[in-house]
Write an enzyme that holds these catalytic residues in place. Structure first.
Site, PDB file in Angstrom:
ATOM      1  N   LYS A  70     -33.682  27.892  18.337  1.00 19.61           N
ATOM      2  CA  LYS A  70     -32.281  27.556  18.649  1.00 19.61           C
ATOM      3  C   LYS A  70     -31.403  28.627  18.015  1.00 19.61           C
ATOM      4  CE  LYS A  70     -29.018  23.698  17.973  1.00 19.61           C
ATOM      5  NZ  LYS A  70     -28.356  23.878  16.678  1.00 19.61           N
ATOM      6  N   ASN A 106     -26.199  24.017  24.434  1.00 15.89           N
ATOM      7  CA  ASN A 106     -25.720  23.150  23.349  1.00 15.89           C
ATOM      8  C   ASN A 106     -24.315  23.573  22.931  1.00 15.89           C
ATOM      9  OD1 ASN A 106     -25.999  23.212  19.878  1.00 15.89           O
ATOM     10  ND2 ASN A 106     -25.976  21.287  21.004  1.00 15.89           N
ATOM     11  N   PRO A 159     -31.075  18.801  16.786  1.00 18.60           N
ATOM     12  CA  PRO A 159     -31.410  18.629  15.366  1.00 18.60           C
ATOM     13  C   PRO A 159     -30.136  18.426  14.567  1.00 18.60           C
ATOM     14  CG  PRO A 159     -31.612  20.935  16.013  1.00 18.60           C
ATOM     15  CD  PRO A 159     -31.321  20.173  17.256  1.00 18.60           C
ATOM     16  N   MET A 160     -30.145  17.462  13.672  1.00 19.52           N
ATOM     17  CA  MET A 160     -28.966  17.216  12.830  1.00 19.52           C
ATOM     18  C   MET A 160     -29.409  16.737  11.464  1.00 19.52           C
ATOM     19  SD  MET A 160     -26.042  15.364  15.084  1.00 19.52           S
ATOM     20  CE  MET A 160     -27.141  14.530  16.188  1.00 19.52           C
ATOM     21  N   VAL A 161     -29.051  17.490  10.442  1.00 23.08           N
ATOM     22  CA  VAL A 161     -29.396  17.104   9.081  1.00 23.08           C
ATOM     23  C   VAL A 161     -28.849  15.705   8.802  1.00 23.08           C
ATOM     24  CG1 VAL A 161     -28.930  17.613   6.642  1.00 23.08           C
ATOM     25  CG2 VAL A 161     -29.543  19.451   8.200  1.00 23.08           C
ATOM     26  N   CYS A 175     -28.130  28.176  11.932  1.00 22.78           N
ATOM     27  CA  CYS A 175     -27.384  27.557  10.834  1.00 22.78           C
ATOM     28  C   CYS A 175     -26.525  28.606  10.102  1.00 22.78           C
ATOM     29  CB  CYS A 175     -28.346  26.887   9.853  1.00 22.78           C
ATOM     30  SG  CYS A 175     -27.447  26.062   8.531  1.00 22.78           S
TER      31      CYS A 175
HETATM   32  C1  FNR Z   1     -25.796  19.973  12.952  1.00 22.98           C
HETATM   33  N1  FNR Z   1     -26.371  21.067  13.581  1.00 22.98           N
HETATM   34  C2  FNR Z   1     -27.649  21.446  13.268  1.00 22.98           C
HETATM   35  N2  FNR Z   1     -28.283  22.414  13.996  1.00 22.98           N
HETATM   36  C3  FNR Z   1     -29.560  22.743  13.757  1.00 22.98           C
HETATM   37  O1  FNR Z   1     -30.114  23.590  14.453  1.00 22.98           O
HETATM   38  N3  FNR Z   1     -30.246  22.136  12.734  1.00 22.98           N
HETATM   39  C4  FNR Z   1     -29.676  21.177  11.954  1.00 22.98           C
HETATM   40  O2  FNR Z   1     -30.340  20.626  11.065  1.00 22.98           O
HETATM   41  C5  FNR Z   1     -28.327  20.824  12.205  1.00 22.98           C
HETATM   42  N4  FNR Z   1     -27.677  19.878  11.441  1.00 22.98           N
HETATM   43  C6  FNR Z   1     -26.455  19.382  11.853  1.00 22.98           C
HETATM   44  C7  FNR Z   1     -25.913  18.258  11.224  1.00 22.98           C
HETATM   45  C8  FNR Z   1     -24.730  17.706  11.704  1.00 22.98           C
HETATM   46  C9  FNR Z   1     -24.157  16.493  11.023  1.00 22.98           C
HETATM   47  C10 FNR Z   1     -24.067  18.300  12.806  1.00 22.98           C
HETATM   48  C11 FNR Z   1     -22.786  17.713  13.329  1.00 22.98           C
HETATM   49  C12 FNR Z   1     -24.579  19.416  13.399  1.00 22.98           C
HETATM   50  C13 FNR Z   1     -25.702  21.692  14.736  1.00 22.98           C
HETATM   51  C14 FNR Z   1     -26.003  20.897  16.009  1.00 22.98           C
HETATM   52  O3  FNR Z   1     -27.381  20.804  16.287  1.00 22.98           O
HETATM   53  C15 FNR Z   1     -25.292  21.534  17.211  1.00 22.98           C
HETATM   54  O4  FNR Z   1     -25.767  22.833  17.380  1.00 22.98           O
HETATM   55  C16 FNR Z   1     -23.777  21.578  17.089  1.00 22.98           C
HETATM   56  O5  FNR Z   1     -23.251  20.387  16.546  1.00 22.98           O
HETATM   57  C17 FNR Z   1     -23.128  21.807  18.458  1.00 22.98           C
HETATM   58  O6  FNR Z   1     -23.526  20.806  19.374  1.00 22.98           O
HETATM   59  P1  FNR Z   1     -22.556  19.616  19.820  1.00 22.98           P
HETATM   60  O7  FNR Z   1     -22.211  18.870  18.573  1.00 22.98           O
HETATM   61  O8  FNR Z   1     -21.346  20.231  20.425  1.00 22.98           O
HETATM   62  O9  FNR Z   1     -23.337  18.793  20.792  1.00 22.98           O
END
Ligand code: FNR
Length: 471
Positions: free
Chosen positions: A157, A216, A19-21, A118
Protein backbone atom coordinates in the site's frame (compact mmCIF):
# COMPACT_ATOMS: atom_id res chain seq x y z
CA UNK A 1 4.88 -18.91 -4.69
CA UNK A 2 1.13 -18.41 -5.22
CA UNK A 3 -0.79 -18.70 -8.48
CA UNK A 4 -0.65 -15.03 -9.38
CA UNK A 5 -3.55 -15.03 -11.83
CA UNK A 6 -5.90 -16.69 -9.37
CA UNK A 7 -4.67 -14.49 -6.53
CA UNK A 8 -5.16 -11.28 -8.53
CA UNK A 9 -8.83 -12.20 -8.92
CA UNK A 10 -9.20 -11.95 -5.17
CA UNK A 11 -8.29 -8.27 -5.42
CA UNK A 12 -10.50 -7.51 -8.42
CA UNK A 13 -13.94 -5.99 -7.94
CA UNK A 14 -13.62 -6.12 -4.16
CA UNK A 15 -14.58 -3.86 -1.29
CA UNK A 16 -11.89 -3.96 1.34
CA UNK A 17 -11.52 -2.84 4.95
CA UNK A 18 -8.31 -0.78 5.10
CA UNK A 19 -5.56 -1.39 7.64
CA UNK A 20 -6.10 0.83 10.67
CA UNK A 21 -4.06 0.87 13.85
CA UNK A 22 -6.23 0.03 16.89
CA UNK A 23 -9.36 -0.25 14.72
CA UNK A 24 -8.29 -3.20 12.61
CA UNK A 25 -8.57 -5.82 15.35
CA UNK A 26 -10.60 -9.03 15.13
CA UNK A 27 -14.12 -7.75 16.05
CA UNK A 28 -13.94 -4.86 13.56
CA UNK A 29 -12.68 -7.09 10.79
CA UNK A 30 -15.43 -9.64 11.40
CA UNK A 31 -18.01 -6.87 11.46
CA UNK A 32 -16.79 -5.53 8.11
CA UNK A 33 -16.98 -9.02 6.62
CA UNK A 34 -20.46 -9.58 8.08
CA UNK A 35 -21.69 -6.40 6.42
CA UNK A 36 -20.24 -7.35 3.05
CA UNK A 37 -16.54 -6.47 2.84
CA UNK A 38 -14.67 -9.01 0.73
CA UNK A 39 -11.31 -8.65 2.49
CA UNK A 40 -10.24 -7.11 5.79
CA UNK A 41 -6.73 -5.86 6.53
CA UNK A 42 -5.44 -5.94 10.09
CA UNK A 43 -3.76 -2.98 11.74
CA UNK A 44 -0.10 -2.52 10.79
CA UNK A 45 2.22 -4.79 12.79
CA UNK A 46 5.83 -3.74 13.09
CA UNK A 47 8.12 -6.58 11.97
CA UNK A 48 10.70 -6.57 14.75
CA UNK A 49 8.04 -6.68 17.44
CA UNK A 50 5.94 -9.24 15.65
CA UNK A 51 8.97 -11.43 14.94
CA UNK A 52 9.21 -12.10 18.68
CA UNK A 53 5.70 -13.58 18.81
CA UNK A 54 4.75 -17.19 19.30
CA UNK A 55 1.77 -18.76 17.61
CA UNK A 56 -0.66 -20.19 20.13
CA UNK A 57 -4.02 -21.86 19.51
CA UNK A 58 -6.52 -20.62 22.04
CA UNK A 59 -9.02 -23.41 22.77
CA UNK A 60 -11.23 -21.16 24.89
CA UNK A 61 -11.87 -18.55 22.21
CA UNK A 62 -11.25 -20.73 19.17
CA UNK A 63 -8.66 -18.24 17.94
CA UNK A 64 -5.06 -18.31 16.83
CA UNK A 65 -3.11 -15.83 18.94
CA UNK A 66 0.31 -14.38 18.31
CA UNK A 67 1.80 -13.54 21.69
CA UNK A 68 5.04 -11.87 22.76
CA UNK A 69 4.95 -13.77 26.04
CA UNK A 70 2.47 -16.16 27.46
CA UNK A 71 0.71 -13.63 29.68
CA UNK A 72 0.49 -10.79 27.17
CA UNK A 73 -2.49 -9.81 25.05
CA UNK A 74 -2.20 -11.10 21.47
CA UNK A 75 -0.41 -8.76 19.11
CA UNK A 76 -2.46 -10.37 16.37
CA UNK A 77 -5.51 -12.56 16.84
CA UNK A 78 -7.40 -14.34 14.11
CA UNK A 79 -9.92 -17.15 13.70
CA UNK A 80 -11.27 -19.55 11.11
CA UNK A 81 -14.22 -17.21 10.34
CA UNK A 82 -11.85 -14.82 8.58
CA UNK A 83 -9.16 -17.28 7.46
CA UNK A 84 -9.65 -16.65 3.72
CA UNK A 85 -10.32 -12.95 4.01
CA UNK A 86 -7.83 -11.45 6.40
CA UNK A 87 -4.69 -9.73 5.15
CA UNK A 88 -1.83 -9.08 7.54
CA UNK A 89 -0.10 -5.74 7.06
CA UNK A 90 3.53 -5.41 8.07
CA UNK A 91 5.57 -2.31 8.79
CA UNK A 92 9.10 -3.15 7.71
CA UNK A 93 12.37 -1.86 6.33
CA UNK A 94 14.10 -5.22 6.28
CA UNK A 95 13.41 -7.96 3.73
CA UNK A 96 14.56 -10.89 5.86
CA UNK A 97 12.64 -9.77 8.92
CA UNK A 98 9.54 -9.20 6.79
CA UNK A 99 9.91 -12.74 5.48
CA UNK A 100 10.34 -14.12 8.98
CA UNK A 101 7.06 -12.47 10.03
CA UNK A 102 5.25 -13.55 6.87
CA UNK A 103 6.33 -17.17 7.42
CA UNK A 104 5.03 -16.99 10.96
CA UNK A 105 1.48 -16.18 9.80
CA UNK A 106 1.50 -17.76 6.34
CA UNK A 107 -0.94 -20.53 7.23
CA UNK A 108 -3.34 -18.33 9.16
CA UNK A 109 -3.98 -15.40 6.82
CA UNK A 110 -4.95 -14.99 3.18
CA UNK A 111 -2.36 -12.40 2.22
CA UNK A 112 0.54 -10.20 3.30
CA UNK A 113 0.65 -6.46 2.71
CA UNK A 114 3.58 -4.10 3.19
CA UNK A 115 2.80 -0.62 4.44
CA UNK A 116 4.60 1.96 2.32
CA UNK A 117 2.35 4.87 3.12
CA UNK A 118 2.60 5.63 6.83
CA UNK A 119 3.82 9.24 7.15
CA UNK A 120 4.33 9.13 10.93
CA UNK A 121 7.82 9.84 12.18
CA UNK A 122 8.00 6.69 14.29
CA UNK A 123 7.65 4.72 11.08
CA UNK A 124 9.69 6.79 8.61
CA UNK A 125 12.68 7.34 10.88
CA UNK A 126 13.19 3.59 10.92
CA UNK A 127 13.04 3.53 7.11
CA UNK A 128 9.52 2.05 7.15
CA UNK A 129 6.18 3.32 5.82
CA UNK A 130 6.36 6.32 3.47
CA UNK A 131 10.19 6.37 3.74
CA UNK A 132 10.14 3.37 1.39
CA UNK A 133 8.59 5.49 -1.37
CA UNK A 134 12.02 7.09 -1.77
CA UNK A 135 13.94 3.84 -1.51
CA UNK A 136 13.07 1.76 -4.60
CA UNK A 137 15.95 -0.68 -4.08
CA UNK A 138 14.64 -1.55 -0.64
CA UNK A 139 11.08 -1.83 -1.98
CA UNK A 140 12.29 -4.26 -4.62
CA UNK A 141 14.26 -6.31 -2.12
CA UNK A 142 11.40 -6.57 0.39
CA UNK A 143 8.70 -7.39 -2.14
CA UNK A 144 10.70 -9.90 -4.20
CA UNK A 145 11.84 -11.66 -1.03
CA UNK A 146 8.25 -11.95 0.16
CA UNK A 147 6.86 -12.99 -3.23
CA UNK A 148 9.48 -15.74 -3.56
CA UNK A 149 9.34 -16.77 0.07
CA UNK A 150 5.65 -17.25 0.85
CA UNK A 151 2.85 -19.21 -0.73
CA UNK A 152 0.16 -16.55 -0.22
CA UNK A 153 -0.45 -13.32 -2.20
CA UNK A 154 1.71 -10.31 -1.45
CA UNK A 155 0.50 -6.72 -1.92
CA UNK A 156 1.66 -3.30 -0.80
CA UNK A 157 0.00 0.00 0.00
CA UNK A 158 1.60 3.24 -1.16
CA UNK A 159 0.93 6.97 -1.14
CA UNK A 160 1.54 9.28 -4.11
CA UNK A 161 4.85 10.97 -4.85
CA UNK A 162 4.67 14.66 -5.82
CA UNK A 163 5.25 14.01 -9.54
CA UNK A 164 3.08 11.62 -11.51
CA UNK A 165 6.11 10.28 -13.46
CA UNK A 166 7.98 9.31 -10.31
CA UNK A 167 4.88 7.61 -8.89
CA UNK A 168 4.42 5.68 -12.14
CA UNK A 169 8.07 4.65 -12.09
CA UNK A 170 7.70 3.35 -8.54
CA UNK A 171 4.47 1.54 -9.34
CA UNK A 172 6.06 -0.18 -12.35
CA UNK A 173 8.94 -1.31 -10.18
CA UNK A 174 6.45 -2.65 -7.64
CA UNK A 175 4.54 -4.48 -10.37
CA UNK A 176 7.77 -6.12 -11.57
CA UNK A 177 8.33 -7.72 -8.15
CA UNK A 178 5.39 -10.07 -8.63
CA UNK A 179 2.93 -8.58 -6.14
CA UNK A 180 -0.65 -9.47 -7.02
CA UNK A 181 -2.18 -6.02 -6.42
CA UNK A 182 -1.25 -2.55 -5.25
CA UNK A 183 -3.17 -0.34 -2.85
CA UNK A 184 -2.92 3.38 -3.59
CA UNK A 185 -3.86 5.96 -1.00
CA UNK A 186 -4.43 8.97 -3.25
CA UNK A 187 -2.60 11.53 -1.13
CA UNK A 188 0.97 12.73 -0.77
CA UNK A 189 2.96 11.88 2.35
CA UNK A 190 2.52 15.47 3.57
CA UNK A 191 -1.23 15.58 2.99
CA UNK A 192 -3.72 15.01 5.77
CA UNK A 193 -7.15 13.38 5.54
CA UNK A 194 -8.82 16.80 5.17
CA UNK A 195 -7.04 17.33 1.84
CA UNK A 196 -9.02 16.12 -1.16
CA UNK A 197 -8.03 12.75 -2.54
CA UNK A 198 -6.31 12.78 -5.97
CA UNK A 199 -8.64 10.37 -7.75
CA UNK A 200 -7.18 11.37 -11.13
CA UNK A 201 -3.68 10.29 -10.06
CA UNK A 202 -4.99 6.89 -8.97
CA UNK A 203 -6.66 6.67 -12.38
CA UNK A 204 -3.37 7.32 -14.18
CA UNK A 205 -1.75 4.55 -12.15
CA UNK A 206 -4.61 2.15 -12.85
CA UNK A 207 -4.18 2.83 -16.59
CA UNK A 208 -0.47 2.06 -16.38
CA UNK A 209 -0.27 -1.27 -14.58
CA UNK A 210 -1.84 -4.61 -15.36
CA UNK A 211 -2.23 -5.77 -11.77
CA UNK A 212 -5.37 -4.72 -9.83
CA UNK A 213 -5.19 -1.28 -8.25
CA UNK A 214 -7.01 -0.84 -4.96
CA UNK A 215 -8.13 2.79 -4.64
CA UNK A 216 -8.03 4.32 -1.18
CA UNK A 217 -8.60 7.75 0.32
CA UNK A 218 -12.23 8.40 -0.60
CA UNK A 219 -13.82 8.37 2.88
CA UNK A 220 -15.76 11.44 3.94
CA UNK A 221 -15.51 13.43 0.67
CA UNK A 222 -16.80 10.69 -1.60
CA UNK A 223 -17.68 7.52 0.27
CA UNK A 224 -20.33 7.87 2.92
CA UNK A 225 -22.34 4.75 2.16
CA UNK A 226 -22.32 1.65 -0.03
CA UNK A 227 -23.60 3.27 -3.20
CA UNK A 228 -20.74 5.78 -3.15
CA UNK A 229 -18.15 3.00 -3.47
CA UNK A 230 -18.98 2.51 -7.13
CA UNK A 231 -18.56 6.24 -7.77
CA UNK A 232 -15.07 6.24 -6.26
CA UNK A 233 -14.25 3.18 -8.34
CA UNK A 234 -15.31 4.97 -11.48
CA UNK A 235 -13.46 8.16 -10.59
CA UNK A 236 -10.25 6.23 -10.03
CA UNK A 237 -10.65 3.50 -12.67
CA UNK A 238 -9.46 1.08 -9.98
CA UNK A 239 -10.34 -2.61 -9.68
CA UNK A 240 -11.21 -2.44 -6.00
CA UNK A 241 -11.86 0.06 -3.26
CA UNK A 242 -10.37 0.14 0.22
CA UNK A 243 -12.17 2.06 2.97
CA UNK A 244 -10.76 3.28 6.29
CA UNK A 245 -12.44 6.24 8.05
CA UNK A 246 -15.98 5.74 6.73
CA UNK A 247 -15.77 2.15 7.98
CA UNK A 248 -14.28 3.22 11.30
CA UNK A 249 -17.30 5.51 11.84
CA UNK A 250 -19.92 3.13 10.47
CA UNK A 251 -18.87 -0.33 9.34
CA UNK A 252 -22.20 -0.82 7.58
CA UNK A 253 -20.76 1.29 4.75
CA UNK A 254 -20.04 -2.18 3.29
CA UNK A 255 -23.73 -3.08 3.41
CA UNK A 256 -25.47 -3.21 0.02
CA UNK A 257 -28.82 -2.47 1.73
CA UNK A 258 -27.50 0.80 3.18
CA UNK A 259 -26.27 2.20 6.47
CA UNK A 260 -27.43 0.93 9.85
CA UNK A 261 -27.91 3.16 12.91
CA UNK A 262 -25.03 3.79 15.32
CA UNK A 263 -26.75 1.68 17.97
CA UNK A 264 -27.18 -1.28 15.65
CA UNK A 265 -23.55 -1.10 14.60
CA UNK A 266 -22.33 -0.88 18.21
CA UNK A 267 -24.47 -3.88 19.17
CA UNK A 268 -23.21 -5.93 16.23
CA UNK A 269 -19.65 -4.89 17.13
CA UNK A 270 -20.19 -5.93 20.75
CA UNK A 271 -21.41 -9.39 19.71
CA UNK A 272 -17.97 -10.07 18.22
CA UNK A 273 -16.17 -8.32 21.06
CA UNK A 274 -18.01 -10.59 23.54
CA UNK A 275 -17.48 -13.73 21.48
CA UNK A 276 -13.74 -13.14 21.24
CA UNK A 277 -13.39 -11.46 24.63
CA UNK A 278 -11.76 -8.45 23.00
CA UNK A 279 -9.61 -6.17 25.12
CA UNK A 280 -11.72 -3.57 26.91
CA UNK A 281 -9.55 -0.56 25.99
CA UNK A 282 -9.64 -1.51 22.34
CA UNK A 283 -13.43 -1.96 22.44
CA UNK A 284 -13.87 1.40 24.12
CA UNK A 285 -11.72 3.13 21.51
CA UNK A 286 -13.52 1.50 18.57
CA UNK A 287 -16.97 2.33 19.96
CA UNK A 288 -15.93 5.94 20.66
CA UNK A 289 -15.03 6.18 16.99
CA UNK A 290 -18.46 4.83 16.05
CA UNK A 291 -20.20 7.32 18.38
CA UNK A 292 -18.17 10.14 16.84
CA UNK A 293 -20.06 13.38 17.64
CA UNK A 294 -22.25 11.59 20.21
CA UNK A 295 -19.51 11.52 22.88
CA UNK A 296 -21.52 13.87 25.08
CA UNK A 297 -24.75 11.87 24.78
CA UNK A 298 -25.78 9.92 27.91
CA UNK A 299 -24.42 6.72 26.35
CA UNK A 300 -21.21 8.47 25.30
CA UNK A 301 -20.64 9.66 28.86
CA UNK A 302 -21.34 6.22 30.28
CA UNK A 303 -18.90 4.77 27.79
CA UNK A 304 -16.26 7.28 28.86
CA UNK A 305 -16.50 6.25 32.48
CA UNK A 306 -16.75 2.51 31.81
CA UNK A 307 -13.88 0.36 33.01
CA UNK A 308 -14.64 -3.12 31.71
CA UNK A 309 -16.15 -4.78 28.67
CA UNK A 310 -19.05 -5.91 30.83
CA UNK A 311 -19.81 -2.29 31.74
CA UNK A 312 -19.84 -1.35 28.07
CA UNK A 313 -22.22 -4.24 27.38
CA UNK A 314 -24.52 -2.93 30.14
CA UNK A 315 -24.82 0.43 28.34
CA UNK A 316 -26.26 -1.31 25.28
CA UNK A 317 -28.31 -3.82 27.33
CA UNK A 318 -26.06 -6.74 26.39
CA UNK A 319 -24.84 -7.82 29.83
CA UNK A 320 -26.71 -11.12 29.61
CA UNK A 321 -24.88 -12.01 26.40
CA UNK A 322 -21.62 -11.08 28.08
CA UNK A 323 -22.34 -13.16 31.19
CA UNK A 324 -23.44 -16.14 29.12
CA UNK A 325 -20.21 -15.99 27.09
CA UNK A 326 -18.11 -15.71 30.26
CA UNK A 327 -19.97 -18.65 31.76
CA UNK A 328 -19.36 -20.76 28.66
CA UNK A 329 -15.69 -19.85 28.68
CA UNK A 330 -15.34 -20.68 32.36
CA UNK A 331 -17.05 -24.04 31.86
CA UNK A 332 -14.70 -24.76 29.00
CA UNK A 333 -11.70 -23.81 31.10
CA UNK A 334 -12.81 -26.27 33.75
CA UNK A 335 -13.52 -28.98 31.18
CA UNK A 336 -10.08 -28.57 29.65
CA UNK A 337 -8.46 -28.61 33.08
CA UNK A 338 -7.17 -25.07 32.71
CA UNK A 339 -8.67 -23.95 35.99
CA UNK A 340 -10.03 -25.61 39.09
CA UNK A 341 -13.83 -25.27 39.17
CA UNK A 342 -13.94 -24.34 42.87
CA UNK A 343 -12.25 -21.08 42.07
CA UNK A 344 -15.08 -20.17 39.71
CA UNK A 345 -18.08 -20.97 41.85
CA UNK A 346 -18.19 -17.99 44.20
CA UNK A 347 -17.59 -15.61 41.29
CA UNK A 348 -14.96 -13.98 43.44
CA UNK A 349 -12.04 -14.74 41.21
CA UNK A 350 -13.78 -13.41 38.15
CA UNK A 351 -14.81 -10.23 39.86
CA UNK A 352 -11.33 -9.76 41.22
CA UNK A 353 -9.81 -10.09 37.77
CA UNK A 354 -12.19 -7.75 35.98
CA UNK A 355 -12.14 -5.35 38.92
CA UNK A 356 -8.68 -4.04 38.04
CA UNK A 357 -8.19 -2.13 34.81
CA UNK A 358 -4.74 -2.96 33.50
CA UNK A 359 -2.77 -1.40 30.66
CA UNK A 360 0.44 -2.61 29.18
CA UNK A 361 2.73 0.40 28.81
CA UNK A 362 5.85 1.86 30.35
CA UNK A 363 5.84 5.53 31.31
CA UNK A 364 8.42 7.64 29.44
CA UNK A 365 9.63 10.44 31.70
CA UNK A 366 10.35 12.72 28.74
CA UNK A 367 6.71 12.60 27.67
CA UNK A 368 5.36 13.98 30.94
CA UNK A 369 6.13 17.14 32.79
CA UNK A 370 6.69 15.37 36.10
CA UNK A 371 8.17 18.37 37.88
CA UNK A 372 5.34 20.85 37.40
CA UNK A 373 1.83 20.76 38.73
CA UNK A 374 0.29 19.05 35.71
CA UNK A 375 1.51 15.56 36.43
CA UNK A 376 -0.94 12.71 35.80
CA UNK A 377 -1.33 12.36 39.58
CA UNK A 378 -2.30 16.04 39.98
CA UNK A 379 -4.69 15.88 37.03
CA UNK A 380 -6.33 12.84 38.59
CA UNK A 381 -6.53 14.52 41.98
CA UNK A 382 -8.18 17.59 40.42
CA UNK A 383 -10.63 15.34 38.63
CA UNK A 384 -11.71 13.70 41.92
CA UNK A 385 -12.13 17.15 43.49
CA UNK A 386 -14.27 18.32 40.59
CA UNK A 387 -16.41 15.20 40.64
CA UNK A 388 -16.64 15.33 44.44
CA UNK A 389 -15.09 11.88 44.79
CA UNK A 390 -12.72 10.61 47.45
CA UNK A 391 -9.10 11.50 46.56
CA UNK A 392 -7.17 8.83 44.63
CA UNK A 393 -5.75 6.15 46.90
CA UNK A 394 -2.42 4.53 45.96
CA UNK A 395 -0.99 1.22 47.13
CA UNK A 396 2.47 0.23 45.95
CA UNK A 397 4.23 -3.10 45.85
CA UNK A 398 8.02 -3.50 45.69
CA UNK A 399 9.42 -6.54 43.84
CA UNK A 400 12.21 -7.99 45.96
CA UNK A 401 14.20 -9.44 43.02
CA UNK A 402 15.02 -6.06 41.44
CA UNK A 403 13.42 -3.47 43.74
CA UNK A 404 11.04 -2.29 41.04
CA UNK A 405 7.62 -0.89 41.92
CA UNK A 406 4.03 -1.28 40.81
CA UNK A 407 1.13 0.83 42.07
CA UNK A 408 -2.60 0.44 42.08
CA UNK A 409 -4.73 3.55 42.29
CA UNK A 410 -8.32 3.36 43.49
CA UNK A 411 -10.74 5.99 42.20
CA UNK A 412 -14.48 5.85 42.75
CA UNK A 413 -14.22 2.24 43.95
CA UNK A 414 -12.31 1.06 40.87
CA UNK A 415 -8.69 0.02 40.64
CA UNK A 416 -6.21 0.86 37.90
CA UNK A 417 -2.64 -0.30 37.23
CA UNK A 418 -0.05 -0.95 34.54
CA UNK A 419 1.39 -4.38 33.90
CA UNK A 420 4.92 -2.93 33.95
CA UNK A 421 7.20 -2.27 36.92
CA UNK A 422 8.95 1.08 37.49
CA UNK A 423 12.29 2.03 38.96
CA UNK A 424 10.79 4.07 41.76
CA UNK A 425 7.55 4.48 43.67
CA UNK A 426 6.83 7.95 42.24
CA UNK A 427 6.89 6.70 38.65
CA UNK A 428 4.79 3.68 39.56
CA UNK A 429 2.11 5.96 41.02
CA UNK A 430 2.21 8.27 37.98
CA UNK A 431 1.77 5.21 35.74
CA UNK A 432 -1.27 4.02 37.67
CA UNK A 433 -2.74 7.54 37.46
CA UNK A 434 -2.23 7.51 33.68
CA UNK A 435 -4.11 4.22 33.34
CA UNK A 436 -7.00 5.69 35.30
CA UNK A 437 -7.06 8.94 33.29
CA UNK A 438 -6.89 7.18 29.95
CA UNK A 439 -9.63 4.77 30.95
CA UNK A 440 -11.85 7.65 31.95
CA UNK A 441 -11.07 9.41 28.68
CA UNK A 442 -9.32 12.32 30.41
CA UNK A 443 -6.24 14.02 28.95
CA UNK A 444 -3.29 12.65 30.99
CA UNK A 445 -0.96 15.57 30.20
CA UNK A 446 1.22 13.58 27.84
CA UNK A 447 3.50 15.64 25.59
CA UNK A 448 4.89 14.75 22.15
CA UNK A 449 7.88 16.10 20.23
CA UNK A 450 7.11 19.14 18.06
CA UNK A 451 10.55 19.90 16.78
CA UNK A 452 10.74 17.46 13.88
CA UNK A 453 13.69 19.31 12.42
CA UNK A 454 16.15 18.69 15.23
CA UNK A 455 19.32 17.75 13.32
CA UNK A 456 20.21 14.11 13.84
CA UNK A 457 23.69 15.04 15.18
CA UNK A 458 22.25 17.53 17.63
CA UNK A 459 22.36 16.79 21.31
CA UNK A 460 19.48 19.20 21.94
CA UNK A 461 16.46 17.49 23.38
CA UNK A 462 13.34 17.91 21.21
CA UNK A 463 10.72 20.25 22.55
CA UNK A 464 7.47 18.68 23.63
CA UNK A 465 3.92 19.74 22.99
CA UNK A 466 0.75 18.70 24.70
CA UNK A 467 -1.22 15.89 23.05
CA UNK A 468 -4.80 14.82 23.48
CA UNK A 469 -5.17 11.51 25.27
CA UNK A 470 -6.40 9.66 22.19
CA UNK A 471 -3.37 10.32 19.99
C1 FNR B 1 -5.00 4.63 9.25
N1 FNR B 1 -4.29 4.33 8.10
C2 FNR B 1 -3.42 3.27 8.08
N2 FNR B 1 -2.84 2.86 6.91
C3 FNR B 1 -2.05 1.78 6.86
O1 FNR B 1 -1.58 1.42 5.79
N3 FNR B 1 -1.77 1.08 8.01
C4 FNR B 1 -2.29 1.44 9.22
O2 FNR B 1 -2.05 0.76 10.22
C5 FNR B 1 -3.13 2.58 9.27
N4 FNR B 1 -3.68 3.01 10.46
C6 FNR B 1 -4.67 3.97 10.46
C7 FNR B 1 -5.39 4.23 11.63
C8 FNR B 1 -6.45 5.13 11.59
C9 FNR B 1 -7.23 5.40 12.85
C10 FNR B 1 -6.78 5.79 10.38
C11 FNR B 1 -7.92 6.77 10.33
C12 FNR B 1 -6.05 5.56 9.25
C13 FNR B 1 -4.62 5.00 6.83
C14 FNR B 1 -5.82 4.32 6.18
O3 FNR B 1 -5.61 2.95 5.92
C15 FNR B 1 -6.18 5.03 4.86
O4 FNR B 1 -5.10 4.94 3.99
C16 FNR B 1 -6.56 6.49 5.03
O5 FNR B 1 -7.38 6.71 6.16
C17 FNR B 1 -7.31 7.00 3.79
O6 FNR B 1 -8.46 6.21 3.54
P1 FNR B 1 -9.94 6.72 3.87
O7 FNR B 1 -9.97 6.99 5.34
O8 FNR B 1 -10.16 7.97 3.10
O9 FNR B 1 -10.86 5.62 3.46
Amino acid sequence: MCDKKEASKRYTGKNILAPMVRIGTLPSRLLALKYGADLAYCEELIDFRFAECHRVENPILGTVDFLQDKDSRPMFQTCSEERDKVVLQIGTADAQRALQVAKLVENDVSGIDVNMGCPKEYSTKGGMGAALLRNPEKVKEILTTLVKGVSIPVTCKIRLLPKLEETIELVKLIESTGVVAIGVHGRLKEERPRHPVHSNMIKKIAETVSIPVIANGGSDDIIKQYKDIERFKQLTGASSVMIARSAQWNMSVFRKEGLLSTDDVVKDYLKYAIKYNNHFINCKFCIQEILRDKQESPMGKQLRSSSSLREICCIWGMEEEYDAAEKRRNELRVKLGLVDDKSLEPDAKRIKRSDIVEMNFQIKRCEYDLKKNKTPKTILYEYTLKEELKPPFYTTECRSTDRHFQSIVTVNGKKYKTTSWERNKKLAEQSAAIVCLRTLGIDDGRMAPIDRKVPSQSTTRPKFVKLSSTT
